[in-house]
Design an enzyme around this catalytic site. Structure first.
Site, PDB file in Angstrom:
ATOM      1  CB  THR A  78      -0.891   0.098   1.251  1.00  0.00           C
ATOM      2  OG1 THR A  78      -1.847  -1.080   1.071  1.00  0.00           O
ATOM      3  CG2 THR A  78      -1.801   1.309   1.422  1.00  0.00           C
ATOM      4  CB  CYS A 323      -7.959  -4.407  -1.763  1.00  0.00           C
ATOM      5  SG  CYS A 323      -9.290  -3.786  -2.652  1.00  0.00           S
TER       6      CYS A 323
END
Length: 381
Positions: A78, A323
């Site tokens: 991320t 996700c």
């Protein structure tokens, strides 16, 4: 007294957090002894840590077809995506603030593309989850496009994207392309159609707590962080985690072809057998896809209830969005594709997944679906 032996658990949710690759674990443990020191220090311990870190960057760069100086490690996948979007947008802020993204990108990319005054432009996908290269070309050709972001493959449904065509259009327009290879590196060839690339070592069985970010030297960028010796990863990263990432990547690439054929056969078996269950939709491209991922959705089934039912049977699968699965919210990926967003099961197998594991799952699944439907009062529909 009779003792019942319970079958070992079956883990079929290996996307993004695969079990340790043995060589990646061994590398991590070695680096805990040899690379514990701060690699910026000049003493012998610091130099050993720096040597391990430099070697890890060189190995990853070689796997990507990049220069060593073009590769950095970040704290997470991320972080790599956030940093890449912010850095490339800052480097091209005189051009504009538009960030062109595919509709099925990770939430990290979608959120970064509208953060800090950026203007997100979303390109739709077809029913398999693939963007049109023509639509992407049109979007990046419009005035004010700072960058484009496109995943190499979707980690939720497995569909590969037309990277080469999109990269060609982006280069013609003078727009850098960020490629999210978090679900693909180590599983399929990534190629050279990228200007910035982010990858996730956890996905190939390396240590958690580190991400990969590659930025081509030709691409304008500007660190979004305060001044630091590590402009794209302030404070640095774990040397043992970075070393584990590099060794693990080399290991999975060495036997990728053998793993590819084995996993495709298992996924094809799942796709075929699951399709025989009433009111199910198997999604994603059946051919041009990742070798280890398959997703399907059931009508009249609650995804969380099915996940729990399978967990009781000793089988771990994914559900919801890959996700944002901790929320079990409807998947933005499936919604963008126009397919069923509820009753979803996502499978990602790895090198430890056996034929027996897959058969056990396939044997349990129909009854689990039937029980969930019965609990909801929708039997016989």
């Amino acid at each position: 007294m009779t003792h019942t032996t319970r079958a070992p658990r079956v883990r079929l949710d290996n996307g993004g957090r695969a079990p340790w690759h043995p060589l990646a674990r061994e590398a991590f443990e070695q680096a805990m002894d040899d690379g514990w020191a701060d690699p910026r220090r000049l003493h012998a311990e610091g130099r050993r840590a720096a040597a391990l870190l430099d070697g890890a960057r060189e190995a990853v760069a070689s796997a990507l077809g990049a220069r060593t100086e073009e590769v950095v490690f970040t704290p997470s996948h991320t972080a790599s995506l956030h940093t890449a979007v912010a850095a490339l947008a800052a480097g091209r802020r005189r051009v504009g603030s538009r960030v062109v993204v595919g509709a099925v990108e990770r939430a990290a990319v979608l959120h970064a593309a509208e953060h800090g005054g950026l203007d997100r432009v979303v390109v739709p996908v077809d029913g398999s989850g693939r963007v049109s290269a023509g639509d992407m070309s049109d979007a990046v050709s419009q005035p004010g496009a700072a960058l484009a972001a496109l995943q190499h493959a979707n980690g939720e449904v497995g569909t590969l994207q037309p990277l080469s065509a999109v990269h060609g259009s982006a280069r013609a327009a003078g727009v850098p392309l960020l490629v999210d290879a978090g679900a693909s590196l180590g599983h399929v060839s990534v190629g050279e159609s990228w200007d910035a690339l982010a990858a996730d070592p956890g996905d190939w069985g390396a240590a958690p707590g580190v991400g990969v970010l590659a930025l081509r030297s030709r691409v304008r960028r500007r660190s979004p962080f305060p001044e630091d010796p590590e402009p794209f990863a302030p404070g640095g990263v774990s040397v043992p985690a970075a070393f584990s990432a590099a060794v693990g990547l080399q290991a999975v690439l060495a036997d990728r072809e053998a793993q590819d054929s084995r996993r495709r056969e298992l996924v094809d078996r799942v796709r075929t057998r699951v399709a025989a269950i009433p009111d199910v939709e198997v999604v994603g491209d059946a051919v041009d896809r990742l070798p280890h991922v398959v997703t399907f959705s059931f009508l009249y089934v609650d995804g969380e209830a099915l996940l729990t039912e399978l967990d009781r049977e000793g089988i771990a699968v994914g559900s919801g969005s890959a996700c944002t699965s901790s929320t079990l919210e409807p998947s933005h990926v499936l919604a963008a594709m126009g397919v069923l967003t509820h009753g979803n099961v996502r499978i990602a197998i790895d090198r430890s997944t056996t034929e027996k594991d897959v058969e056990r799952f396939l044997g349990v699944l129909p009854d689990a679906v039937a029980r969930v439907r019965a609990a909801l009062g929708v039997e016989g529909l």
